[in-house]
Design a protein around this motif. Structure first.
Motif, mmCIF file in Angstrom:
data_model
loop_
_atom_site.group_PDB
_atom_site.id
_atom_site.type_symbol
_atom_site.label_atom_id
_atom_site.label_comp_id
_atom_site.label_asym_id
_atom_site.label_seq_id
_atom_site.Cartn_x
_atom_site.Cartn_y
_atom_site.Cartn_z
ATOM 1 N N LYS A 2 0.868 -1.223 -0.314
ATOM 2 C CA LYS A 2 0.025 -0.171 0.277
ATOM 3 C C LYS A 2 0.866 1.200 0.365
ATOM 4 O O LYS A 2 1.765 1.118 0.526
ATOM 5 N N THR A 3 0.042 2.270 -0.534
ATOM 6 C CA THR A 3 0.825 3.239 -1.019
ATOM 7 C C THR A 3 1.019 3.929 0.711
ATOM 8 O O THR A 3 -0.228 4.124 1.793
ATOM 9 N N ARG A 5 0.040 7.241 0.883
ATOM 10 C CA ARG A 5 -1.477 7.642 0.990
ATOM 11 C C ARG A 5 -2.919 6.946 1.171
ATOM 12 O O ARG A 5 -3.730 6.838 1.629
ATOM 13 N N GLN A 6 -2.651 5.206 0.761
ATOM 14 C CA GLN A 6 -3.715 4.208 0.815
ATOM 15 C C GLN A 6 -4.599 3.660 2.050
ATOM 16 O O GLN A 6 -4.944 4.371 3.113
ATOM 17 N N ASP A 9 -5.596 7.263 4.015
ATOM 18 C CA ASP A 9 -6.976 7.416 3.593
ATOM 19 C C ASP A 9 -8.084 6.385 4.411
ATOM 20 O O ASP A 9 -8.922 6.437 4.924
ATOM 21 N N LYS A 10 -6.729 5.688 4.616
ATOM 22 C CA LYS A 10 -7.094 4.330 5.776
ATOM 23 C C LYS A 10 -8.218 4.621 7.410
ATOM 24 O O LYS A 10 -8.762 4.079 7.680
ATOM 25 N N GLU A 78 -13.013 5.063 4.303
ATOM 26 C CA GLU A 78 -12.435 4.192 3.344
ATOM 27 C C GLU A 78 -13.001 2.878 3.434
ATOM 28 O O GLU A 78 -13.418 2.236 2.205
ATOM 29 N N ARG A 105 -15.382 9.046 -0.770
ATOM 30 C CA ARG A 105 -13.972 8.457 1.051
ATOM 31 C C ARG A 105 -12.839 9.550 0.674
ATOM 32 O O ARG A 105 -13.067 10.205 -0.428
ATOM 33 N N SER A 107 -9.832 8.650 -0.571
ATOM 34 C CA SER A 107 -9.282 8.841 -1.345
ATOM 35 C C SER A 107 -9.788 9.550 -2.741
ATOM 36 O O SER A 107 -8.763 9.022 -3.684
ATOM 37 N N ASP A 108 -10.702 10.224 -2.334
ATOM 38 C CA ASP A 108 -11.219 10.507 -3.361
ATOM 39 C C ASP A 108 -11.425 12.486 -2.996
ATOM 40 O O ASP A 108 -11.387 13.455 -3.687
ATOM 41 N N TRP A 109 -9.939 12.185 -2.363
ATOM 42 C CA TRP A 109 -10.084 13.796 -1.740
ATOM 43 C C TRP A 109 -9.908 15.136 -3.507
ATOM 44 O O TRP A 109 -9.857 15.917 -2.900
#
Length: 123
Positions: A2-3, A5-6, A9-10, A78, A105, A107-109
């Motif tokens: 995972k990055t 960012r991921q 986000d989570k 997320e 979510r 991740s849609d920032w």
């Protein structure tokens, strides 16, 4: 793998994500409203209720107005399931009268930034 960012986000709970979206829109000059639920005791059981009268179930998280635009958003963490039937019904009703509707979510920032940043100030 995972990055970063991921992972971030989570880690953001829905209430913190909502605060971020609300602050972004407000900072960019939008009139924004969110109705926070309150904890209530009903027949000895603790539950959450949003104050309101009428078809309040599923009411969207964010309503924002600027100029001639009305943006309505349902926000999800997320890992949360998608919008409920009631939430989709509200979004559909707002869409029918011309509002821009979104389910978003963390991740849609970047897409959220584009929705609210009309003047391109955040490039």
């Amino acid at each position: 793998m995972k990055t970063t960012r991921q992972v971030l986000d989570k880690a953001i709970p829905e209430n913190k994500f909502l605060d971020q979206v609300f602050s972004l829109a407000h900072t960019l000059g939008w009139r924004v409203v969110h109705f926070r639920p309150a904890r209530v005791l009903e027949n000895g059981v603790e539950t959450w209720r949003t104050a309101g009268q009428g078809d309040i179930e599923g009411y969207p998280d964010i309503l924002a107005l600027k100029g001639k635009r009305l943006v309505v958003m349902e926000l999800k963490s997320e890992d949360a399931p998608g919008a409920t039937k009631e939430q989709l019904a509200w979004l559909g009703a707002f869409h029918e009268v011309g509002a821009e509707t979104h389910v978003a979510r963390p991740s849609d920032w970047l897409a959220i930034l584009k929705v609210f940043d009309l003047e391109g100030r955040l490039k």
